[in-house]
Design a protein around this motif. Structure first.
Motif, PDB file in Angstrom:
ATOM      1  N   LEU A  97      28.321  -5.893  24.517  1.00  0.00           N
ATOM      2  CA  LEU A  97      27.197  -6.430  23.759  1.00  0.00           C
ATOM      3  C   LEU A  97      27.599  -7.612  22.885  1.00  0.00           C
ATOM      4  CD1 LEU A  97      25.113  -3.360  22.607  1.00  0.00           C
ATOM      5  CD2 LEU A  97      24.425  -5.193  24.119  1.00  0.00           C
ATOM      6  N   GLY A 119      25.982 -11.207  23.086  1.00  0.00           N
ATOM      7  CA  GLY A 119      25.422 -11.787  21.869  1.00  0.00           C
ATOM      8  C   GLY A 119      26.100 -13.087  21.472  1.00  0.00           C
ATOM      9  N   VAL A 175      19.894  -8.399  20.404  1.00  0.00           N
ATOM     10  CA  VAL A 175      21.267  -8.085  20.812  1.00  0.00           C
ATOM     11  C   VAL A 175      22.160  -7.883  19.580  1.00  0.00           C
ATOM     12  CG1 VAL A 175      23.312  -8.966  22.003  1.00  0.00           C
ATOM     13  CG2 VAL A 175      21.072  -9.190  23.058  1.00  0.00           C
TER      14      VAL A 175
END
Length: 130
Positions: free
Chosen positions: A10, A14, A59
């Motif tokens: 993630l 991001g 995100v």
């Protein structure tokens, strides 16, 4: 259990979403000014910017809060991402000449928060591996 940053993580997603947002905010005004993308003015459409900022916010919230609650319990990355989003939101309400600068610095700050969060999570894992 070390996670490589260049995996489908993630913080990696991001980081790149925020970096693309910053590049978009930096490049589009220059390209439109020089007439290089005369027929591509849709790139500066407000909805596209909302999609960039919204995706980045979702995100970042998911990644940073998940890491905070389940891993490192340090507020540093959350404070940095909050500063980044303040800059991004402020860029929507300031005079036209300041808008690209605040948006670019906001996007870079959000990307930096993802890097910081990844490092904090990685240091948390390395403490338990030893």
């Amino acid at each position: 259990m070390k996670k490589d940053f260049f995996s489908l993580h993630l913080d990696f997603v991001g980081f790149w979403a925020s970096t693309l947002c910053a590049l978009h905010c930096m490049a589009v005004p220059l390209l439109v000014t020089f007439g290089a993308i005369g027929s591509l003015t849709w790139l500066s459409h407000p909805w596209l910017e909302i999609v960039f900022i919204g995706t980045s916010a979702v995100v970042a919230t998911w990644s940073l809060i998940k890491s905070f609650l389940l891993q490192h319990r340090r507020m540093a990355a959350i404070k940095v991402v909050a500063l980044g989003f303040v800059l991004l939101i402020l860029s929507r309400f300031v005079a036209h000449q300041w808008e690209p600068w605040l948006a670019v610095f906001g996007g870079i700050t959000v990307a930096g928060a993802h890097l910081l969060n990844w490092r904090l999570a990685r240091s948390y894992h390395s403490c338990f591996i030893k």
